[in-house]
Design an enzyme around this catalytic site. Structure first.
Site, short mmCIF file in Angstrom:
data_model
loop_
_atom_site.label_atom_id
_atom_site.label_comp_id
_atom_site.label_asym_id
_atom_site.label_seq_id
_atom_site.Cartn_x
_atom_site.Cartn_y
_atom_site.Cartn_z
N HIS A 8 0.83 -1.20 0.00
CA HIS A 8 0.00 0.00 0.00
C HIS A 8 0.86 1.26 0.00
CE1 HIS A 8 0.38 -0.85 4.43
NE2 HIS A 8 0.50 0.47 4.53
N GLU A 44 -7.18 4.10 10.39
CA GLU A 44 -6.78 3.94 9.00
C GLU A 44 -7.89 3.32 8.17
OE1 GLU A 44 -3.34 1.38 9.69
OE2 GLU A 44 -4.44 -0.29 8.81
N GLN A 55 -3.76 3.64 1.56
CA GLN A 55 -4.12 3.66 2.98
C GLN A 55 -4.23 5.13 3.39
OE1 GLN A 55 -0.96 2.77 5.98
NE2 GLN A 55 -2.31 1.11 6.58
N HIS A 79 4.02 7.02 4.00
CA HIS A 79 4.95 5.90 3.80
C HIS A 79 4.49 5.03 2.64
CE1 HIS A 79 1.97 4.03 6.63
NE2 HIS A 79 2.16 2.95 5.92
N GLU A 129 7.46 0.68 5.09
CA GLU A 129 6.88 -0.34 5.96
C GLU A 129 6.98 -1.68 5.24
OE1 GLU A 129 2.68 0.33 6.59
OE2 GLU A 129 2.45 -1.43 7.85
CO CO Z 1 0.92 1.34 6.35
#
Ligand code: CO
Length: 135
Positions: A8, A44, A55, A79, A129
């Site tokens: 994502h 989220e 996301q 991210h 991530e």
């Molecule tokens: Co994330």
């Protein structure tokens, strides 16, 4: 090659409901999942698109990592997340190549996935991530 897919792309927003409505109206994309992740201080929403997701993240309080990010940098890309099949092996590989890790051990993220964050100083100022997904 341990990162095998883009899991994502995360965007930090002030108002999750407004951001979801914008995505619905502008792109016709609906949230497939929405969750409060207390351990990360965020709420989220995941919006599936193609084989990946966007996301949207909003902080639960100003005094949280995403709250501080919004304060300092405003809304925007927070991210990117790569899918990996063996998180411990991925972290060991990164550590061995001198990459600075935020998480040296996996933790539990949204959707119950095992995740870990890599420090933005390790690549282009971008927080990365890793999400463990069974292939
Ligand atoms: Co994330």
């Amino acid at each position: 090659m341990f990162a095998y897919n883009l899991h994502h792309v995360a965007i930090a927003v002030h108002d999750l409901d407004a951001a979801l409505e914008s995505h619905r109206l502008q792109y016709g994309i609906e949230a497939s999942h929405r969750e409060v992740v207390s351990s990360q201080g965020v709420e989220e929403a995941m919006l599936s698109i193609g084989g990946s997701s966007v996301q949207l993240l909003t902080p639960l309080s100003a005094d949280s990592p995403v709250g501080r990010f919004l304060e300092k940098r405003g809304e925007g890309l927070h991210h990117i997340a790569y899918a990996v099949s063996d998180l411990e092996a991925s972290l060991a590989h990164l550590a061995a190549t001198g990459v600075r890790l935020i998480d040296t051990e996996p933790r539990i993220g949204g959707g119950g996935h095992r995740i870990a964050f890599v420090h933005p100083s390790s690549f282009g100022g971008t927080l990365i991530e890793l999400v463990e997904v069974v292939r």
